[in-house]
Every structure is written in C-alpha cells, then in structure tokens.
Design a protein around this motif. Sequence first.
Motif, mmCIF file in Angstrom:
data_model
loop_
_atom_site.group_PDB
_atom_site.id
_atom_site.type_symbol
_atom_site.label_atom_id
_atom_site.label_comp_id
_atom_site.label_asym_id
_atom_site.label_seq_id
_atom_site.Cartn_x
_atom_site.Cartn_y
_atom_site.Cartn_z
ATOM 1 N N ARG A 8 -9.654 30.776 39.338
ATOM 2 C CA ARG A 8 -9.729 29.915 40.529
ATOM 3 C C ARG A 8 -8.913 30.723 41.620
ATOM 4 N N PRO A 10 -9.117 33.246 44.757
ATOM 5 C CA PRO A 10 -10.215 33.392 45.909
ATOM 6 C C PRO A 10 -11.006 34.732 45.541
ATOM 7 N N GLN A 16 -18.809 36.449 46.175
ATOM 8 C CA GLN A 16 -19.329 35.257 46.775
ATOM 9 C C GLN A 16 -20.852 35.514 47.052
ATOM 10 N N TYR A 114 -15.576 27.256 36.567
ATOM 11 C CA TYR A 114 -15.054 26.912 37.892
ATOM 12 C C TYR A 114 -15.940 28.060 38.701
ATOM 13 N N PRO A 116 -16.938 27.869 43.324
ATOM 14 C CA PRO A 116 -16.675 26.957 44.719
ATOM 15 C C PRO A 116 -17.745 26.172 45.006
ATOM 16 N N TYR A 118 -19.410 25.166 47.463
ATOM 17 C CA TYR A 118 -20.605 25.562 48.364
ATOM 18 C C TYR A 118 -21.455 26.593 47.906
ATOM 19 N N ARG A 263 -15.417 24.204 56.190
ATOM 20 C CA ARG A 263 -14.314 24.656 55.719
ATOM 21 C C ARG A 263 -13.141 23.637 55.226
ATOM 22 N N ALA A 266 -14.492 21.466 52.265
ATOM 23 C CA ALA A 266 -14.646 22.354 51.172
ATOM 24 C C ALA A 266 -13.039 22.527 50.563
ATOM 25 N N ARG A 267 -12.199 22.691 51.393
ATOM 26 C CA ARG A 267 -10.950 22.995 50.895
ATOM 27 C C ARG A 267 -10.182 21.743 50.318
ATOM 28 N N GLY A 270 -13.508 19.867 48.229
ATOM 29 C CA GLY A 270 -14.554 20.391 47.081
ATOM 30 C C GLY A 270 -14.072 21.221 45.924
ATOM 31 N N ALA A 271 -12.972 21.047 45.708
ATOM 32 C CA ALA A 271 -12.263 21.429 44.245
ATOM 33 C C ALA A 271 -12.412 20.238 43.317
#
Length: 277
Positions: A8, A10, A16, A114, A116, A118, A263, A266-267, A270-271
């Motif tokens: 997980r 970044p 991405q 896992y 993201p 988005y 943002r 999602a933060r 979104g997890a």
Amino acid sequence: MAEHIDVRAPLTLGQQASLINAFGQRDLKAKFNGTLLGWLWSLVVPLVTLGIYAVIFGGLFKMRPPALDNRTGGIGEFALWLFAGLTIWGYFQNSINAGINGLLSSGGLLQKVYFPAYAPVLGAGLAVGIQSAIEAGLLMVVLALLGFLDWSWLLVPVLLALIVVFVQAIAVILAIGNVYMRDLAQLVGVILQLMFYATPIIYVVTIVPESKWGIPLQFVVKHMPVAEYIELFRSLVYMGQVGSLTHWAACLAWAGLAYLGARIVARKWGADLGEMI
C-alpha cells in the motif's frame, strides 16, 4: 530474511500511469468486443445522434447558432455548433457513468489486490476519452475543410486538459460515493438527464429568460460548470475567438476545485473499498 514490501505504499507516477492504462485497455477491449462494426461505432452513434438533434432542433424548431460573418447560419452550421457541444457533454456524461461502473466492476479484483480506488475510474475515463477524441478530431477536420480554421485552435489542448481534470475528478468523487450509497448511481442518472436540457447544448443561452421566480435564470444556466467548458470550446473551434479572461478563469477554477475535492474524497473514503463493493 526477505525484505518486507508494503503493497500500500504510494505508487510512483509511472506505476499509476501503467495501472490506469491497464484498466483503460481492459475497458476498450470490452467495449466493442464481439460487435460487427467494432470501433466504427465510435463514429456511428454520435453521428446518428447529431443527425437526429440537427433535424429536430435545427430543421423543425429552426434553432440557429450564434451568427458569424459570411455565414448563413443554416442547419449545416447548426449541426457543427451542436456537435461541438455534444462532444464535450458526451465525454462528461459517459466518463461519469463509466467511472462508477468501472469501480464497481473491479470489486472482485480489489478484494484480492490493493490498488487506488481512482485507478479503474480514470481507466474508464481514458477509454471514453479516446472515443471522444475521435469525435473531436472528426469535428475539427470538418470545420477546417469548411474554412473555420483559426489560430484560436492552438488553445484547444489547454482547454481539453482542464476539461479532463474536471470531469475525471467528478467521476472519482461520484464513483467512491456510490460505493457508500448505492442509490447515488441512479440519482446521478436522473441528474444527468436534467442537466442535459438545463445546459445550453441544443439551444443558445439567450433564449433562457433572464429572470424567473426571482432567480437570475440565464446567469445560472450560462455559468454552470459544463456550460462554461462547452461555451469556451465552441468559442475556440466554431467562433474563432479565444474567450474572455474571466471565462478561462472560471474553467480553471472549476477544474481546481474538482481536483481538490477528488483528492480529499480519495484519501478519506477511497481506501479499503474491497469489502464494501
């Protein structure tokens, strides 16, 4: 001892981009898989839609686009003006619907690996964007052949970048929100139908009353986010005008606000969506 890897952690920009591209390729392959015409549907559907609206509103109801020098303002020019608006609207509407479905359809994969939230949303937007790019390219080729080509076209990529940021940010917000409230997808469908007719796509904004029930109706309709982008796109490619500074500032502001909102959503929400989808 093997090094522990945090799955997980970044992702880099390259990771991405690869992940989003993978989801986009998946959606592109599924979109026309098994169809006879394949990618030709990317042209057939919008052209048929354009023809229907042009005949009904340009022919039957005698709608006319904004006047240009040395132009008749006939049904042919109305069709081009209309197509410019439908291209932007189609990208907006299809990206939101595809983003919501893209995240939901990735639930099984998200439970195993896992990534993201988005990523599938933006991947779906990439697939829609390619189709919309074909439509926009067709429009601009026709406009160029008819003598609409102008130096204002140089600003089209800048505007399209703002549109992509705005639309994809909204898609991410709604896709994540729909995981928590499944009725949201149905509500969004109804709102999009209302927005289509509330937005000056098939009519010029000047036919809207300036005020109704104490509401500055024309001002509200003219300055809705999607209307701002459509109007500026038409100014660049159809009118041959760069648009006002305030118009550009509005488009930039909407894109910035949508990006910040995406943002945050999602933060914060979104997890760990795998168990909820």
